[in-house]
Scaffold this motif. Structure first.
Motif, PDB file in Angstrom:
ATOM      1  N   VAL A  96      -2.257  20.228   0.791  1.00 12.94           N
ATOM      2  CA  VAL A  96      -3.077  21.163   1.563  1.00 12.94           C
ATOM      3  C   VAL A  96      -2.585  22.584   1.325  1.00 12.94           C
ATOM      4  O   VAL A  96      -1.383  22.867   1.463  1.00 12.94           O
ATOM      5  N   GLY A  97      -3.484  23.477   0.946  1.00 10.88           N
ATOM      6  CA  GLY A  97      -3.121  24.866   0.728  1.00 10.88           C
ATOM      7  C   GLY A  97      -4.297  25.788   0.937  1.00 10.88           C
ATOM      8  O   GLY A  97      -5.454  25.343   1.010  1.00 10.88           O
ATOM      9  N   CYS A 117       1.121  16.362  -8.946  1.00  7.29           N
ATOM     10  CA  CYS A 117       1.584  15.262  -8.090  1.00  7.29           C
ATOM     11  C   CYS A 117       0.738  14.004  -8.217  1.00  7.29           C
ATOM     12  O   CYS A 117       1.038  13.000  -7.558  1.00  7.29           O
ATOM     13  N   ASP A 118      -0.307  14.070  -9.023  1.00  8.29           N
ATOM     14  CA  ASP A 118      -1.282  12.978  -9.064  1.00  8.29           C
ATOM     15  C   ASP A 118      -1.769  12.673  -7.656  1.00  8.29           C
ATOM     16  O   ASP A 118      -1.977  11.518  -7.274  1.00  8.29           O
ATOM     17  N   GLY A 119      -1.930  13.744  -6.876  1.00  6.99           N
ATOM     18  CA  GLY A 119      -2.391  13.606  -5.501  1.00  6.99           C
ATOM     19  C   GLY A 119      -3.799  14.146  -5.350  1.00  6.99           C
ATOM     20  O   GLY A 119      -4.552  14.245  -6.317  1.00  6.99           O
ATOM     21  N   GLU A 120      -4.152  14.528  -4.132  1.00  2.00           N
ATOM     22  CA  GLU A 120      -5.491  15.051  -3.867  1.00  2.00           C
ATOM     23  C   GLU A 120      -5.371  16.389  -3.154  1.00  2.00           C
ATOM     24  O   GLU A 120      -4.529  16.560  -2.273  1.00  2.00           O
ATOM     25  N   ALA A 121      -6.222  17.328  -3.566  1.00  2.36           N
ATOM     26  CA  ALA A 121      -6.175  18.690  -3.040  1.00  2.36           C
ATOM     27  C   ALA A 121      -7.136  18.868  -1.879  1.00  2.36           C
ATOM     28  O   ALA A 121      -8.274  18.381  -1.908  1.00  2.36           O
ATOM     29  N   THR A 145       0.843  -1.188   0.000  1.00  2.00           N
ATOM     30  CA  THR A 145       0.000   0.000   0.000  1.00  2.00           C
ATOM     31  C   THR A 145       0.883   1.245   0.000  1.00  2.00           C
ATOM     32  O   THR A 145       1.815   1.333   0.794  1.00  2.00           O
ATOM     33  N   PRO A 146       0.612   2.224  -0.887  1.00  2.00           N
ATOM     34  CA  PRO A 146       1.432   3.439  -0.899  1.00  2.00           C
ATOM     35  C   PRO A 146       1.353   4.167   0.440  1.00  2.00           C
ATOM     36  O   PRO A 146       0.313   4.208   1.093  1.00  2.00           O
ATOM     37  N   ARG A 147       2.468   4.716   0.866  1.00  2.00           N
ATOM     38  CA  ARG A 147       2.476   5.567   2.041  1.00  2.00           C
ATOM     39  C   ARG A 147       1.710   6.848   1.732  1.00  2.00           C
ATOM     40  O   ARG A 147       1.695   7.319   0.598  1.00  2.00           O
ATOM     41  N   VAL A 148       1.082   7.412   2.742  1.00  5.10           N
ATOM     42  CA  VAL A 148       0.319   8.648   2.581  1.00  5.10           C
ATOM     43  C   VAL A 148       1.041   9.759   3.340  1.00  5.10           C
ATOM     44  O   VAL A 148       1.277   9.646   4.554  1.00  5.10           O
ATOM     45  N   ILE A 149       1.386  10.830   2.626  1.00 10.20           N
ATOM     46  CA  ILE A 149       2.076  11.967   3.193  1.00 10.20           C
ATOM     47  C   ILE A 149       1.171  13.192   3.060  1.00 10.20           C
ATOM     48  O   ILE A 149       0.752  13.545   1.960  1.00 10.20           O
ATOM     49  N   VAL A 150       0.863  13.824   4.166  1.00  6.50           N
ATOM     50  CA  VAL A 150       0.072  15.055   4.164  1.00  6.50           C
ATOM     51  C   VAL A 150       1.046  16.226   4.237  1.00  6.50           C
ATOM     52  O   VAL A 150       1.872  16.285   5.153  1.00  6.50           O
ATOM     53  N   VAL A 151       0.956  17.140   3.270  1.00 10.82           N
ATOM     54  CA  VAL A 151       1.844  18.308   3.236  1.00 10.82           C
ATOM     55  C   VAL A 151       0.997  19.567   3.291  1.00 10.82           C
ATOM     56  O   VAL A 151       0.208  19.830   2.375  1.00 10.82           O
ATOM     57  N   THR A 152       1.131  20.352   4.345  1.00  9.08           N
ATOM     58  CA  THR A 152       0.414  21.615   4.421  1.00  9.08           C
ATOM     59  C   THR A 152       1.300  22.741   3.885  1.00  9.08           C
ATOM     60  O   THR A 152       2.517  22.594   3.765  1.00  9.08           O
TER      61      THR A 152
END
Length: 286
Positions: free
Chosen positions: A34-35, A48-52, A3-10
């Motif tokens: 996060v912004g 980043c192919d991430g989620e906003a 499972t990919p690690r999940v990194i939250v970046v503010t």
């Protein structure tokens, strides 16, 4: 397949936050971007192919909603990179009635961390989580060395504001102290905590400061290191590489045990500060 690690970046819509988010994604981790600015935050998430996730740290309601969204979306959170905040040159209050520098750099990051801690601790207990890889990272500053905390005047209402510099220094000292106390309270949970000075970075930091604008003008816009260079410690420390110092350590870029304000060595004051932050953010006793 793991499972990919999940990194939250503010604070990830620009500057070192954006560079951290991009590097995290490039190495194969999933990133929650996060912004405060919706357009830029969604743009970085697409890169980043991430989620906003859009949240204004000047509003506790936004931070609480952000916490709810992240907990609802992710069964695991491996690293919280707290990079929101900055220098405010004029004394102003937020919608919650707190001085802006204090809230954006200290109170809101503290609140989000406390909201996400149960999920971080649950992640540390997973079979595929290597020991020491679930972490809270908080962006501090070498300016913490000149910070002077007054617990009876955290809002800086009774002291000279001086274009925000002493307030910013005190806020970053509070970050160093809060993280050190958090590390103590997390002993045995599998979650570690560190504060990090990324270096003097030439980004939008201090955009309202006449001193920063003057420095950029004199140096032709070449004041400080690049955002990518500044992000390097956050990129490395949010990976699974082992840390070279115990939980609670303040890093000056990659150097552990960087210089800190004298008050950071006072364990009783650290505990008192932590409990006050819990009270001000409404999380209750911790």
């Amino acid at each position: 397949m793991s499972t990919p690690r999940v990194i939250v970046v503010t604070g990830a819509s620009s500057g070192i936050g954006r560079e951290t988010a991009r590097a995290v994604a490039e190495r194969g981790d999933h990133v929650a971007v996060v912004g405060r600015n919706p357009e830029r935050t969604h743009s970085v998430a697409r890169e980043c192919d991430g989620e906003a996730y859009v949240a204004d740290f000047d509003r506790f309601d936004d931070v609480r909603m952000l916490g709810e969204q992240l907990l609802a979306r992710y069964d695991r959170i491996d690293v919280l990179v707290g990079n929101a905040g900055g220098l405010i040159s004029e004394w102003k209050l937020t919608a919650d009635g707190h001085e802006r520098t204090l809230q954006s750099n200290v109170l809101s990051p503290f609140l989000l961390t406390q909201l996400l801690l149960p999920r971080l601790q649950a992640t540390a207990a997973l079979a595929d989580s290597a020991p020491g890889t679930v972490r809270v990272l908080a962006t501090a500053s070498m300016a913490n060395q000149w910070g002077k905390l007054a617990l009876d005047d955290l809002e800086w209402a009774e002291r000279p504001y001086r274009r925000g510099w002493p307030v910013y220094a005190a806020a970053k000292l509070a970050v160093v102290m809060w993280i050190r106390e958090l590390a103590e309270r997390l002993t045995g949970t599998g979650v570690d905590a560190y504060s990090v000075h990324p270096g003097t970075v030439a980004t939008s930091f201090g955009g309202t400061s006449r001193l920063v604008r003057f420095g950029n003008a004199v140096l032709g816009g070449h004041w400080g290191r690049s955002a990518l260079s500044g992000a390097e410690p956050l990129i490395a420390f949010s990976s699974t590489l082992p840390m070279q110092a115990p939980s609670g350590t303040y890093f000056s870029r990659f150097r552990p045990f960087g210089g800190t304000g004298a008050q950071a060595a006072d364990p009783a004051l650290r505990r008192e500060l932590f409990d006050l932050l819990a009270e001000l953010t409404g999380v209750g006793p911790v």
